[in-house]
Motif scaffolding. Structure first.
Motif, PDB file in Angstrom:
ATOM      1  N   GLY A  35       0.806  -1.213   0.000  1.00 24.44           N
ATOM      2  CA  GLY A  35       0.000   0.000   0.000  1.00 24.44           C
ATOM      3  C   GLY A  35       0.839   1.263   0.000  1.00 24.44           C
ATOM      4  O   GLY A  35       0.296   2.352  -0.064  1.00 24.44           O
ATOM      5  N   THR A  36       2.150   1.119   0.081  1.00 32.91           N
ATOM      6  CA  THR A  36       3.099   2.251   0.096  1.00 32.91           C
ATOM      7  C   THR A  36       2.682   3.348   1.083  1.00 32.91           C
ATOM      8  O   THR A  36       2.586   4.517   0.728  1.00 32.91           O
ATOM      9  N   ASN A  37       2.454   2.946   2.329  1.00 27.15           N
ATOM     10  CA  ASN A  37       2.029   3.882   3.362  1.00 27.15           C
ATOM     11  C   ASN A  37       3.124   4.182   4.382  1.00 27.15           C
ATOM     12  O   ASN A  37       2.876   4.886   5.359  1.00 27.15           O
ATOM     13  N   THR A  42       7.835   6.946   9.080  1.00 25.09           N
ATOM     14  CA  THR A  42       6.464   7.130   9.552  1.00 25.09           C
ATOM     15  C   THR A  42       5.475   6.308   8.735  1.00 25.09           C
ATOM     16  O   THR A  42       5.532   6.303   7.505  1.00 25.09           O
ATOM     17  N   PHE A  43       4.559   5.644   9.449  1.00 24.39           N
ATOM     18  CA  PHE A  43       3.432   4.970   8.800  1.00 24.39           C
ATOM     19  C   PHE A  43       2.246   5.926   8.806  1.00 24.39           C
ATOM     20  O   PHE A  43       1.938   6.539   9.835  1.00 24.39           O
ATOM     21  N   THR A  44       1.578   6.052   7.666  1.00 20.64           N
ATOM     22  CA  THR A  44       0.370   6.875   7.548  1.00 20.64           C
ATOM     23  C   THR A  44      -0.795   5.961   7.190  1.00 20.64           C
ATOM     24  O   THR A  44      -0.760   5.295   6.152  1.00 20.64           O
ATOM     25  N   ALA A  45      -1.802   5.927   8.055  1.00 17.75           N
ATOM     26  CA  ALA A  45      -2.956   5.067   7.824  1.00 17.75           C
ATOM     27  C   ALA A  45      -3.732   5.534   6.593  1.00 17.75           C
ATOM     28  O   ALA A  45      -4.121   6.699   6.521  1.00 17.75           O
ATOM     29  N   PRO A  46      -3.960   4.639   5.627  1.00 20.14           N
ATOM     30  CA  PRO A  46      -4.703   5.046   4.435  1.00 20.14           C
ATOM     31  C   PRO A  46      -6.212   5.106   4.664  1.00 20.14           C
ATOM     32  O   PRO A  46      -6.914   5.855   3.986  1.00 20.14           O
ATOM     33  N   GLN A  74       4.579   6.428  18.935  1.00 23.15           N
ATOM     34  CA  GLN A  74       3.763   7.648  18.921  1.00 23.15           C
ATOM     35  C   GLN A  74       2.762   7.576  17.772  1.00 23.15           C
ATOM     36  O   GLN A  74       3.166   7.439  16.611  1.00 23.15           O
ATOM     37  N   THR A  75       1.463   7.649  18.093  1.00 27.02           N
ATOM     38  CA  THR A  75       0.445   7.735  17.056  1.00 27.02           C
ATOM     39  C   THR A  75      -0.249   9.089  17.183  1.00 27.02           C
ATOM     40  O   THR A  75      -0.059   9.809  18.160  1.00 27.02           O
ATOM     41  N   ASP A 107      -7.418   6.950  12.307  1.00 27.69           N
ATOM     42  CA  ASP A 107      -8.252   7.486  11.242  1.00 27.69           C
ATOM     43  C   ASP A 107      -7.401   7.599   9.988  1.00 27.69           C
ATOM     44  O   ASP A 107      -6.169   7.539  10.050  1.00 27.69           O
ATOM     45  N   ALA A 108      -8.037   7.800   8.852  1.00 27.69           N
ATOM     46  CA  ALA A 108      -7.291   8.025   7.615  1.00 27.69           C
ATOM     47  C   ALA A 108      -6.358   9.216   7.808  1.00 27.69           C
ATOM     48  O   ALA A 108      -6.753  10.239   8.385  1.00 27.69           O
TER      49      ALA A 108
END
Length: 140
Positions: A35-37, A42-46, A74-75, A107-108
């Motif tokens: 998903g290339t997130n 850093t991970f970014t929730a899609p 950390q989120t 959340d997205a």
């Protein structure tokens, strides 16, 4: 995008992590990133959902003069942490591992990253090994 997941590791040792600071852990190698997130440590929730996040840090060269070491996952919504006191040691500690696992509501476009907090005492001698990792996936 319906099943994002990632696993990242450091590309090299992160040496002499500074004291009196919160320092982001550098994960320069993506083992996989569906998903290339994952980018720039850093991970970014899609999409909105529950994400299983985990990190394991293999740290070296702890200074026993430092009061404590705290690792933060950390989120955007909260911080999950692991902490250890150095007060029981009478000499520097060569190796310790920290592990954090959390089922995080995201959340997205919410983000997650790993950092270390070291207070203002002791020497800046802590290193993060390439054996460390950070991973996550959408559960529901």
């Amino acid at each position: 995008p319906s099943q994002p997941s990632f696993l990242a590791r450091p590309a090299s040792t992160q040496s002499n992590i500074p004291i009196n600071a919160s320092t982001t852990i550098v994960f320069g190698t993506e083992v996989f990133d569906r998903g290339t997130n994952f980018a720039s440590n850093t991970f970014t929730a899609p999409i909105q959902g529950l994400y299983q996040l985990s990190t394991s840090l293999y740290l070296q060269s702890f200074d026993h003069d430092t009061s404590y070491y705290q690792i933060n996952l950390q989120t955007s919504n909260r911080t999950y942490f692991a902490i250890t006191s150095m007060s029981g040691y009478d000499a520097d500690v060569q190796y310790l591992s920290f592990h954090i696992s959390a089922l995080a509501d995201m959340d997205a476009n919410d983000t997650a990253f790993v950092e270390i907090d070291i207070p203002n005492n002791g020497a800046a001698q802590l290193d993060n090994s390439t054996a460390s990792h950070f991973s996550g996936y959408l559960v529901a």
